[in-house]
Scaffold this motif. Structure first.
Motif, mmCIF file in Angstrom:
data_model
loop_
_atom_site.group_PDB
_atom_site.id
_atom_site.type_symbol
_atom_site.label_atom_id
_atom_site.label_comp_id
_atom_site.label_asym_id
_atom_site.label_seq_id
_atom_site.Cartn_x
_atom_site.Cartn_y
_atom_site.Cartn_z
ATOM 1 N N CYS A 22 100.638 68.504 49.214
ATOM 2 C CA CYS A 22 99.268 68.705 50.165
ATOM 3 C C CYS A 22 99.770 68.561 51.502
ATOM 4 N N ALA A 23 99.519 69.721 52.196
ATOM 5 C CA ALA A 23 99.907 70.053 53.638
ATOM 6 C C ALA A 23 98.539 70.106 54.312
ATOM 7 N N ALA A 24 98.571 69.116 55.428
ATOM 8 C CA ALA A 24 97.445 69.380 56.545
ATOM 9 C C ALA A 24 97.795 70.524 57.351
ATOM 10 N N SER A 25 96.893 71.005 57.835
ATOM 11 C CA SER A 25 97.049 72.073 58.931
ATOM 12 C C SER A 25 95.632 72.271 59.774
ATOM 13 N N GLY A 26 96.020 72.718 61.002
ATOM 14 C CA GLY A 26 94.879 72.684 61.985
ATOM 15 C C GLY A 26 95.149 72.098 63.169
ATOM 16 N N SER A 27 94.032 71.819 63.998
ATOM 17 C CA SER A 27 94.571 71.055 65.201
ATOM 18 C C SER A 27 94.496 69.531 65.112
ATOM 19 N N ILE A 28 95.559 69.223 64.650
ATOM 20 C CA ILE A 28 95.665 67.670 64.377
ATOM 21 C C ILE A 28 96.565 66.861 65.356
ATOM 22 N N ARG A 29 95.822 65.716 65.883
ATOM 23 C CA ARG A 29 96.526 64.939 66.921
ATOM 24 C C ARG A 29 97.350 63.842 66.222
ATOM 25 N N SER A 30 96.680 63.384 64.916
ATOM 26 C CA SER A 30 97.314 62.222 64.239
ATOM 27 C C SER A 30 96.839 62.045 62.999
ATOM 28 N N ILE A 31 97.508 61.473 61.750
ATOM 29 C CA ILE A 31 97.072 61.340 60.317
ATOM 30 C C ILE A 31 97.452 59.929 60.384
ATOM 31 N N ASN A 32 96.360 59.281 59.628
ATOM 32 C CA ASN A 32 96.756 57.858 59.224
ATOM 33 C C ASN A 32 97.027 57.787 57.776
ATOM 34 N N ASN A 33 96.515 57.145 57.065
ATOM 35 C CA ASN A 33 96.666 57.177 55.592
ATOM 36 C C ASN A 33 96.380 58.341 54.855
ATOM 37 N N MET A 34 97.672 58.831 53.921
ATOM 38 C CA MET A 34 97.259 59.887 53.186
ATOM 39 C C MET A 34 97.244 59.455 51.570
ATOM 40 N N GLU A 101 91.638 64.823 64.854
ATOM 41 C CA GLU A 101 91.867 66.168 65.550
ATOM 42 C C GLU A 101 92.181 66.004 66.966
ATOM 43 N N ARG A 102 92.518 67.126 67.699
ATOM 44 C CA ARG A 102 93.207 67.132 69.017
ATOM 45 C C ARG A 102 92.182 66.597 69.978
ATOM 46 N N TYR A 103 91.064 67.045 69.723
ATOM 47 C CA TYR A 103 90.150 66.534 70.827
ATOM 48 C C TYR A 103 88.971 65.586 70.170
ATOM 49 N N GLY A 104 89.488 65.038 69.081
ATOM 50 C CA GLY A 104 88.492 64.207 68.221
ATOM 51 C C GLY A 104 88.250 62.510 69.005
ATOM 52 N N ILE A 105 87.494 61.808 68.423
ATOM 53 C CA ILE A 105 87.442 60.569 68.953
ATOM 54 C C ILE A 105 87.615 59.389 67.896
ATOM 55 N N ARG A 106 87.584 59.994 66.696
ATOM 56 C CA ARG A 106 87.777 59.084 65.522
ATOM 57 C C ARG A 106 88.472 59.630 64.467
ATOM 58 N N TYR A 107 89.223 58.937 63.587
ATOM 59 C CA TYR A 107 89.846 59.497 62.256
ATOM 60 C C TYR A 107 88.741 59.681 61.388
ATOM 61 N N ILE A 108 88.412 61.094 60.676
ATOM 62 C CA ILE A 108 87.687 61.597 59.693
ATOM 63 C C ILE A 108 88.514 61.575 58.368
ATOM 64 N N ASP A 109 87.956 61.418 57.406
ATOM 65 C CA ASP A 109 88.303 61.705 56.052
ATOM 66 C C ASP A 109 88.259 63.063 55.707
ATOM 67 N N ARG A 110 89.362 63.710 55.397
ATOM 68 C CA ARG A 110 89.291 65.089 54.807
ATOM 69 C C ARG A 110 89.844 65.022 53.478
ATOM 70 N N TRP A 111 89.400 66.327 52.721
ATOM 71 C CA TRP A 111 89.691 66.344 51.235
ATOM 72 C C TRP A 111 90.210 67.747 51.144
ATOM 73 N N GLY A 112 91.210 67.859 50.000
ATOM 74 C CA GLY A 112 91.525 69.330 49.714
ATOM 75 C C GLY A 112 90.991 69.417 48.593
ATOM 76 N N GLN A 113 90.995 70.876 48.080
ATOM 77 C CA GLN A 113 90.030 71.612 46.866
ATOM 78 C C GLN A 113 90.376 70.963 45.689
ATOM 79 N N GLY A 114 91.732 70.397 45.631
ATOM 80 C CA GLY A 114 92.165 69.627 44.197
ATOM 81 C C GLY A 114 93.226 70.779 43.816
ATOM 82 N N THR A 115 94.135 70.089 42.716
ATOM 83 C CA THR A 115 95.087 71.120 41.709
ATOM 84 C C THR A 115 94.963 70.399 40.469
#
Length: 121
Positions: A22-34, A101-115
């Protein structure tokens, strides 16, 4: 736009192995738990495994000793190595990540479409 894209699912015989990515892409500053979750038809989505930004894994009981979660922070990618697969592992597997996100102020949960993972002889 941040997105998570999973790959690596498929059909495998009982006792076989698969490796999900699972690859995360886009304007990312940091990722905590995966983590990885799964959902079988007619059932609720359930946690499979999670890994912290520092690489500490945690597994649910039904995959301990069979699945291994890992991540490559340089690639913003999380992996799930699945060995000794059983028919009851059949489900759609979803990637989840807490992303700042790069200009975000908090971490947000993101989901993939699944496999889809299907374990059958």
């Amino acid at each position: 736009q941040v997105q998570l894209v999973e790959s690596g699912g498929g059909l495998v015989q009982p006792g076989g192995s698969l490796r999900l990515s699972c690859a995360a892409s886009g304007s990312i500053r940091s990722i905590n738990n995966m983590g990885w979750y799964r959902q079988a038809p007619g059932k609720q989505r359930e946690l499979v495994a999670v890994i912290t930004s520092g690489g500490i894994p945690n597994y649910t009981d039904f995959v301990k000793g069979r699945f291994t979660i890992s991540r490559d922070n340089a690639k913003n990618t999380v992996y799930l190595q699945m060995n000794s697969l059983k028919p009851e592992d059949t489900a759609r597997y979803y990637c989840n990540a807490g992303i700042l996100e790069r200009y975000g102020i908090r971490y947000i949960d993101r989901w993939g479409q699944g496999t889809q993972v299907t374990v059958s002889s």
